[in-house]
Structure formats: structure tokens, C-alpha cells
Design an enzyme around this catalytic site. Structure first.
Site: not given
Length: 317
Positions: A247, A228
Site C-alpha cells: 500500500d 473511500e
């Protein structure tokens, strides 16, 4: 310039369509424990885009800055960026009121993972040895704030960051990390750079933080927070949140979708060229024991936000 335009075009496509292509497994066992990693960062991002039309343009500007960045522009103090961390513990039960020891164990994991000091860093396969990275970011526990509430779970609408929970502390100079019960099979989520400072930070479920106390297998090694915080530093999921997506990092293989558990190496992608997938990358969905590396491209992407003109430049001053 051509490469940058292609990246920005893919960013527009990514934010416009990937809600239809989700592959998350929001799965819990009979006792309520999560058995497959699920991160709600992209869902929260899509909701923010829908509620704030100006955010899309801001994210494209951040992406342009990122793609034009090189590591010589990074603002490092003694080779390291130092991030103060405020941990906001919101609890209903005694178990949810996690200990300072458990919190410190998470800070320790972040420091190891972002500085290539994790013991399993040596497990990086030789095929990826040329791109494995020491990011050079240090995390320091700034303070712990606790609040007892009469609420069972918080969801992903950022309610834990409001007055009903705990408001963020100095979010332009400190990383706020909320620890609470999220619910709906979610381990955690983060806000990408560019969003509102009033909701900026990372949220981790109290059962999946650190390496002791309530930390629950197979997410008991602190890698949910590593994942995260990677998002908070502008990393996307390695599969791009759509089949064979991007990505925006050149040295990560193209993944057809998220990986779960601990895939046997080598695990081949079904995307063009059938590359070996980097299932051990922190931005995949493998179990904690199967995650242990960032790449040089991801390092550059993360450090770009702390450079002059970067979205989190205030942290590097």
C-alpha cells in the site's frame, strides 16, 4: 533514492497486473443487502488507466512527490486542513432521498475518524499504539444537491457524475460526494488524485452512509465514507489489491488479502514474517464496527497531496 525507485517500480507492477489478483467478495443477502464490504475504487482506477495512457505517468509523478514528502511541508491552518463537502443525492425512491440529518451524521463521522476523536480509537491494540494517527483534516458540509431520477442503479462507470445525474461542483476546491444506489454489491468507490476533475470525488450507496436513516448493519457507522475518502486522499487498500501486495506505507503490516467481518485479534498474515495484520485499519475490508484507525504513514501520504506541488494543493489554499 533507491527506496523511491523500488516504490515507483512496484507502482508500475501494481497497475499492470493486479486486475488478475482481485479478492473482493461482491456478496448480497437474499433481501439485497450487502453482507461483505466491496469497494470498486481499484476497478475504476484500472479502467481509467486503460482509457487514458497518460494517467500512469501522472500517477508515478504523484507517487514520487508523496515519497519525498515530510510532514513539515504540510499546509495546515491551525493544525487542520478544511475540506468543503458537496453532497449530491440522486434518488428514485423516497428512501434513497436521504435526510439532511443522515448526511450530517456522515460528516460528523468523518471529522471524528480523521481527527482520532472516534470513541473506538481507544481500542487500537498496543502493538500499533506507536503508529496510530490523528490525520488533522476537517470536513464541512458545503451544500446538498438533490435530483429525482427514473433509474434503479448506477454502477461504477461514473454515470451519476454526468448530466444524467449531478455534475460535480467546483471539484478542485470541494469534495463531491454522490449518494445513490450503486448496485452489484458495491458499497462505494472513489477517484484517486490525478484523475479528471470532471469525475473527481466519492460515491457511496445510500444504504451505507452515515449512522441513521437508511444506514444498514454491518455498514451503519459511516466507515464506508471514511474508507473511500482515504482513497480520495491517495491511500490504497492495506493489502495492495494483490496477495501480500504493497500500500506504499511503511508502518502498515503486509496483509495477504482483504479481511471481512471483525477478525479476532491477533490475526496473523501468511506473508513473509507472518506479521499481525492491522484489520482495524480503515483501508481494510472489515465491518464498520471493526475499523477505527489510520497510521502515521498513512497520514503523511494523505497530507502530501495538499502540500505545495501536491495533486490536491488547491484545497489547502
Amino acid at each position: 533514492m533507491k527506496k523511491l525507485m523500488m516504490v515507483l517500480a512496484s507502482l508500475v507492477l501494481f497497475t499492470a497486473c493486479n486486475d488478475e489478483d482481485k479478492n473482493e467478495m461482491y456478496e448480497e443477502s437474499s433481501d439485497g443487502q450487502i453482507v461483505a464490504r466491496a469497494c470498486a475504487t481499484d476497478e475504476v482506477f484500472q479502467a481509467q488507466l486503460n482509457s487514458n495512457p497518460e494517467l500512469r505517468a501522472k500517477m508515478q509523478m504523484i507517487e514520487e512527490h508523496t515519497q519525498n514528502f515530510d510532514l513539515s511541508q504540510a499546509k495546515l491552518v491551525n493544525g487542520t486542513i478544511v475540506i468543503p463537502v458537496v453532497v449530491n443525492v440522486i434518488y428514485k425512491t423516497a428512501a434513497e432521498n436521504i435526510s439532511a440529518t443522515q448526511i450530517q451524521s456522515q460528516i460528523d463521522v468523518l471529522n471524528k475518524d480523521f481527527n482520532a476523536q472516534n470513541a473506538d480509537f481507544s481500542n487500537v491494540p498496543s502493538i500499533f499504539s506507536g503508529v496510530k494517527a490523528n490525520v488533522g483534516v476537517r470536513f464541512e458540509l458545503d451544500q446538498i444537491i438533490r435530483k429525482n431520477v427514473n433509474k434503479t442503479s448506477w454502477g461504477t462507470a461514473d454515470l451519476m457524475k454526468k448530466s444524467s445525474g449531478i455534475l460535480p461542483t467546483s471539484p478542485t476546491t470541494k469534495l463531491n460526494l454522490w449518494v445513490c444506489t450503486i448496485g452489484n454489491g458495491i458499497l462505494g468507490y472513489a477517484q484517486f488524485p490525478g484523475g479528471s476533475s470532471s469525475t473527481d470525488g466519492v460515491v457511496i450507496d445510500s444504504r451505507y452512509i452515515g449512522t441513521t436513516g437508511t444506514a444498514t448493519y454491518p455498514f451503519n457507522l459511516g466507515r464506508t465514507a471514511t474508507h473511500e475518502v482515504g482513497h480520495w486522499m491517495n491511500l490504497r487498500h492495506i493489502w495492495g489489491d494483490t496477495n501480500c501486495g504493497t500500500d506504499y506505507v511503511a508502518d502498515t503490516p503486509t496483509h495477504n488479502t482483504a479481511n471481512y467481518g471483525v477478525p479476532t485479534f491477533p490475526h496473523y498474515s501468511t506473508c513473509s514474517g507472518s506479521p499481525v495484520e492491522m484489520t482495524m485499519n480503515y483501508m481494510d475490508y472489515s465491518d464498520d464496527r471493526g475499523l477505527y484507525m489510520f497510521t502515521e504513514g498513512q497520514k503523511s501520504r494523505m497530507l502530501s497531496i495538499f502540500s505545495a506541488g501536491g495533486a490536491r494543493n488547491s484545497f489547502a489554499k
